[in-house]
Design a protein around this motif. Structure first.
Motif, PDB file in Angstrom:
ATOM      1  N   ILE A 320       0.882  -1.175   0.000  1.00 39.93           N
ATOM      2  CA  ILE A 320       0.000   0.000   0.000  1.00 39.93           C
ATOM      3  C   ILE A 320       0.915   1.220   0.000  1.00 39.93           C
ATOM      4  N   PRO A 321       1.453   1.567  -1.160  1.00 39.75           N
ATOM      5  CA  PRO A 321       2.401   2.689  -1.237  1.00 39.75           C
ATOM      6  C   PRO A 321       1.706   4.015  -0.972  1.00 39.75           C
ATOM      7  N   GLY A 322       2.498   5.018  -0.700  1.00 38.53           N
ATOM      8  CA  GLY A 322       1.934   6.349  -0.485  1.00 38.53           C
ATOM      9  C   GLY A 322       1.113   6.823  -1.671  1.00 38.53           C
ATOM     10  N   PHE A 323       0.000   7.480  -1.378  1.00 40.13           N
ATOM     11  CA  PHE A 323      -0.860   8.039  -2.419  1.00 40.13           C
ATOM     12  C   PHE A 323      -1.048   9.539  -2.233  1.00 40.13           C
ATOM     13  N   THR A 324      -0.098  10.190  -1.563  1.00 42.80           N
ATOM     14  CA  THR A 324      -0.200  11.637  -1.391  1.00 42.80           C
ATOM     15  C   THR A 324       0.000  12.329  -2.733  1.00 42.80           C
ATOM     16  N   SER A 325      -0.180  13.623  -2.733  1.00 41.64           N
ATOM     17  CA  SER A 325      -0.052  14.392  -3.973  1.00 41.64           C
ATOM     18  C   SER A 325       1.367  14.349  -4.526  1.00 41.64           C
ATOM     19  N   ILE A 326       2.348  14.009  -3.675  1.00 38.02           N
ATOM     20  CA  ILE A 326       3.740  13.961  -4.131  1.00 38.02           C
ATOM     21  C   ILE A 326       4.285  12.534  -4.191  1.00 38.02           C
ATOM     22  N   PRO A 330       1.351   7.116  -7.798  1.00 35.44           N
ATOM     23  CA  PRO A 330       0.478   7.757  -8.787  1.00 35.44           C
ATOM     24  C   PRO A 330       1.234   8.590  -9.809  1.00 35.44           C
ATOM     25  N   LYS A 331       2.355   9.205  -9.397  1.00 36.96           N
ATOM     26  CA  LYS A 331       3.120  10.027 -10.339  1.00 36.96           C
ATOM     27  C   LYS A 331       3.742   9.168 -11.438  1.00 36.96           C
ATOM     28  N   SER A 336       3.242   7.357 -17.088  1.00 36.66           N
ATOM     29  CA  SER A 336       3.105   6.209 -17.989  1.00 36.66           C
ATOM     30  C   SER A 336       1.781   6.239 -18.756  1.00 36.66           C
ATOM     31  N   GLY A 337       1.000   7.318 -18.562  1.00 36.44           N
ATOM     32  CA  GLY A 337      -0.220   7.487 -19.345  1.00 36.44           C
ATOM     33  C   GLY A 337      -1.514   7.186 -18.621  1.00 36.44           C
ATOM     34  N   ILE A 338      -1.460   6.952 -17.294  1.00 32.51           N
ATOM     35  CA  ILE A 338      -2.686   6.689 -16.531  1.00 32.51           C
ATOM     36  C   ILE A 338      -2.832   7.777 -15.473  1.00 32.51           C
ATOM     37  N   PRO A 339      -3.714   8.769 -15.698  1.00 31.55           N
ATOM     38  CA  PRO A 339      -3.883   9.832 -14.712  1.00 31.55           C
ATOM     39  C   PRO A 339      -4.487   9.301 -13.412  1.00 31.55           C
TER      40      PRO A 339
END
Length: 356
Positions: A320-326, A330-331, A336-339
């Protein structure tokens, strides 16, 4: 189309509570309210479950969510078909839940405990299931699996807290015989670099062991790898795909908790500053680790690439990696093309594919 009911779990009693709140804020702000009925459920540091009834998710990192008017005590029933229960006085409100999105870092969140509850409840959930979560959370078990899979990683040694009750020269001598300074010392079961130290001499090693012992009974001591810190996001069930590689330059001695979440010393490079053939090797190794541990849904897999020879060395995996804005997960997929919103949709879809 009928909306899916999604419960986002956040907070928890682990030292990574604050990181979880920041991750959950980002996840909730990127969920499409046209597609999902969203039930944000926070777990306080004391272990109380609260259904947050507000819509301002900026109140999560500040802690204001805990006292929001209209909040209700809550629980997920282990009885199949009961779903999310919330309590108003003597009344119990039951909500059908299609998917749980656990944004819980650390103990009782990503170690298989919460996943076990959701398995019993028969509720689909984002991320790896019980056994993979437990193995990935315990860095020493991860090391055994990765060794067996034939993937290169740093040399390591397990030390138990019980061995430190009378910390003597024998333990320190054993570690000095196996490793050169500096060494890395980590609690086996924490993330976000909580309790991690870099020991440059004997005095620092002794202190590092005692620090790690505050967080876990099992302590991992590793050789130092002089290289770039490379991270890869992996997504999928039976046929997982790896993102492009990212690189973290911590700007300090190592990428500790403060560098990740408090200070602004670190710099992320996406894509990583490594040759194309090395990047492909890292991506392939990330998928191999992911599959060896038995992950599904998502994980972030971290490596070193040595400065001298561009040798790929496994570091750790985060289910469960970090999902913060930074955060990198997700970045990396955005690059890689998936917002971010589409990534959430895909994760929920993957969870439904393997509903318990």
């Amino acid at each position: 189309m009928k909306k899916l009911s999604v419960c986002v779990l956040f907070g928890g009693m682990s030292p990574e509570h604050e990181v979880s709140l920041r991750s959950a804020e980002s996840v909730l702000n990127n969920m499409d309210k046209e597609k999902y009925n969203i039930f944000p459920v926070g777990i306080t540091r004391d272990g109380d479950w609260v259904l947050y009834t507000g819509e301002d998710y900026s109140k999560l990192p500040t802690g204001e969510w805990e006292t929001y008017p209209g909040n209700r005590r809550a629980a997920i029933s282990p009885v199949r078909g009961q779903g999310l229960l919330s309590f108003e006085g003597d009344c119990v409100v039951r909500e059908r839940i299609d998917v749980v999105f656990p944004v819980l870092h650390g103990e009782n969140g990503e170690d298989g405990a919460m996943q076990g509850l959701l398995q019993m409840a028969g509720i689909a959930y984002v991320g790896p299931h019980v056994s993979a979560s437990a193995v990935a959370m315990d860095k020493t078990l991860t090391k055994l699996v990765v060794d067996n899979a034939g993937i290169t990683q740093a040399k390591w040694q397990l030390v138990r807290r019980s061995e430190l009750s009378n910390l003597d020269d024998a333990i320190l001598n054993r570690l000095e015989e196996k490793f050169q300074y500096p060494m890395f010392v980590k609690p086996a079961g924490t993330g976000s670099s909580v309790g991690v130290s870099k020991a440059a001499d004997r005095e620092a090693l002794e202190k590092a062991l005692l620090t790690a012992a505050k967080y876990d009974e099992k302590i991992l001591v590793e050789e130092f790898i002089h290289g770039r810190e490379i991270e890869v996001a992996v997504l999928g069930n039976g046929n997982p795909a790896a993102s492009i590689c990212g690189e973290i330059d911590s700007g300090v001695e190592f990428y500790d908790y403060d560098a990740k979440y408090v200070t602004s010393t670190s710099t992320a490079y996406i894509p990583a500053r490594i040759p194309a053939e090395v990047e492909e090797e890292v991506r392939e190794a990330a998928v191999r680790v992911y599959q060896a541990i038995g992950c599904q849904g998502l994980s972030r897999v971290d490596f070193f690439v040595t400065f001298e020879e561009n040798k790929v060395v496994f570091n750790e995996i985060n289910t469960i990696p970090g999902f913060t804005s930074i955060s990198m997960y997700p970045k990396l997929f955005e690059a890689s093309g998936i917002p971010y919103p589409k990534l959430i949709d895909q994760l929920i879809g993957l969870a439904l594919e393997v509903r318990p």
